[in-house]
Design a protein around this motif. Structure first.
Motif, PDB file in Angstrom:
ATOM      1  N   SER A   1       0.750  -0.980  -0.116  1.00  0.00           N
ATOM      2  CA  SER A   1      -0.022  -0.038  -0.039  1.00  0.00           C
ATOM      3  C   SER A   1       0.873   1.135   0.000  1.00  0.00           C
ATOM      4  O   SER A   1       0.586   2.108  -0.739  1.00  0.00           O
ATOM      5  N   GLY A   2       1.924   1.303   0.713  1.00  0.00           N
ATOM      6  CA  GLY A   2       2.620   2.312   0.872  1.00  0.00           C
ATOM      7  C   GLY A   2       3.596   2.542  -0.442  1.00  0.00           C
ATOM      8  O   GLY A   2       3.690   3.788  -0.742  1.00  0.00           O
TER       9      GLY A   2
ATOM     10  N   PHE B   1       2.336   2.139  -3.297  1.00  0.00           N
ATOM     11  CA  PHE B   1       1.395   2.678  -4.363  1.00  0.00           C
ATOM     12  C   PHE B   1       1.055   4.019  -3.851  1.00  0.00           C
ATOM     13  O   PHE B   1       0.912   4.916  -4.848  1.00  0.00           O
ATOM     14  N   TRP B   2       1.203   4.259  -2.630  1.00  0.00           N
ATOM     15  CA  TRP B   2       0.875   5.833  -1.990  1.00  0.00           C
ATOM     16  C   TRP B   2       2.165   6.613  -2.651  1.00  0.00           C
ATOM     17  O   TRP B   2       2.062   7.906  -3.100  1.00  0.00           O
TER      18      TRP B   2
ATOM     19  N   GLY C   1      -1.952   5.207  -8.303  1.00  0.00           N
ATOM     20  CA  GLY C   1      -1.303   4.747  -7.468  1.00  0.00           C
ATOM     21  C   GLY C   1      -2.112   5.032  -6.008  1.00  0.00           C
ATOM     22  O   GLY C   1      -2.261   3.933  -5.096  1.00  0.00           O
ATOM     23  N   TYR C   2      -2.955   5.981  -5.962  1.00  0.00           N
ATOM     24  CA  TYR C   2      -3.972   6.234  -4.935  1.00  0.00           C
ATOM     25  C   TYR C   2      -4.848   5.398  -4.595  1.00  0.00           C
ATOM     26  O   TYR C   2      -5.459   5.030  -3.680  1.00  0.00           O
TER      27      TYR C   2
ATOM     28  N   TYR D   1      -3.535   2.064  -3.447  1.00  0.00           N
ATOM     29  CA  TYR D   1      -2.995   2.342  -2.173  1.00  0.00           C
ATOM     30  C   TYR D   1      -4.370   2.049  -1.139  1.00  0.00           C
ATOM     31  O   TYR D   1      -4.230   1.362  -0.080  1.00  0.00           O
TER      32      TYR D   1
END
Length: 180
Positions: free
Chosen positions: A64-65, A67-68, A162-163, A166
């Protein structure tokens, strides 16, 4: 008081980009600084809340990070091209539309007819707002500005992806907000 507490994340999360731009540096150093700040804050919160942490939750957090970081880095790149006043409304709108559509199509989050109708109307208004925000005055339009705008929008689409991932990864693996 509950409403005040509920809007705090939106205020602080939404102001991160403004702080990054004001403090300067390139997109990569801005993301690195934000990441270290979040890590320090998370360590402090861990001692207060002590959420469950397992290898699965840690792995989901890493994915997740990543992609953030993709979303944040590209959002900051877009700011360099088209400015904060265009980037933020477009980016926020794209995030709202993409996460809403994903939630509806994959997680069936809109269960009633009224929620579907209101949700679709809201998405239409958001899309209209995105389009109106991205319009430029014809008298100020130059080939260079048009190219920057197109490039900025493409970068924002990558940022939105990305968000989206995430947020979705955390939901797919049912990781609590505190653990995330």
């Amino acid at each position: 008081m509950d409403i005040f507490l509920a809007i705090l994340p939106a205020i602080f999360w939404g102001s991160i980009v403004l702080f990054n731009v004001k403090l300067g540096g390139g997109p990569y150093s801005q993301v690195l600084g934000t990441t270290f700040g979040a890590l320090i804050f998370s360590i402090g919160i861990y001692f207060v809340v002590q959420p469950e942490l397992s290898p699965r939750i840690f792995a989901v957090g890493v994915v997740s990070g990543l992609f953030w970081a993709l979303g944040q880095t590209n959002q900051l790149k877009s700011i360099k091209l088209i400015g904060v006043s265009k980037t933020m409304p477009i980016s926020t709108g794209l995030q709202l539309v993409s996460t809403s559509l994903f939630g509806v199509l994959v997680f069936q989050e809109w269960a009633t007819t009224i929620s579907i109708v209101l949700g679709i109307l809201a998405l239409i208004f958001i899309i209209v707002g995105i389009v109106l925000t991205s319009l430029e005055d014809r008298s100020q339009k130059t080939e260079e500005k048009t190219g920057d705008m197109k490039k900025g929008i493409v970068i924002l689409l990558i940022s939105t992806f990305g968000y989206l991932v995430y947020v979705v990864v955390v939901r797919l693996f049912d990781v609590s907000g505190w653990a995330a």
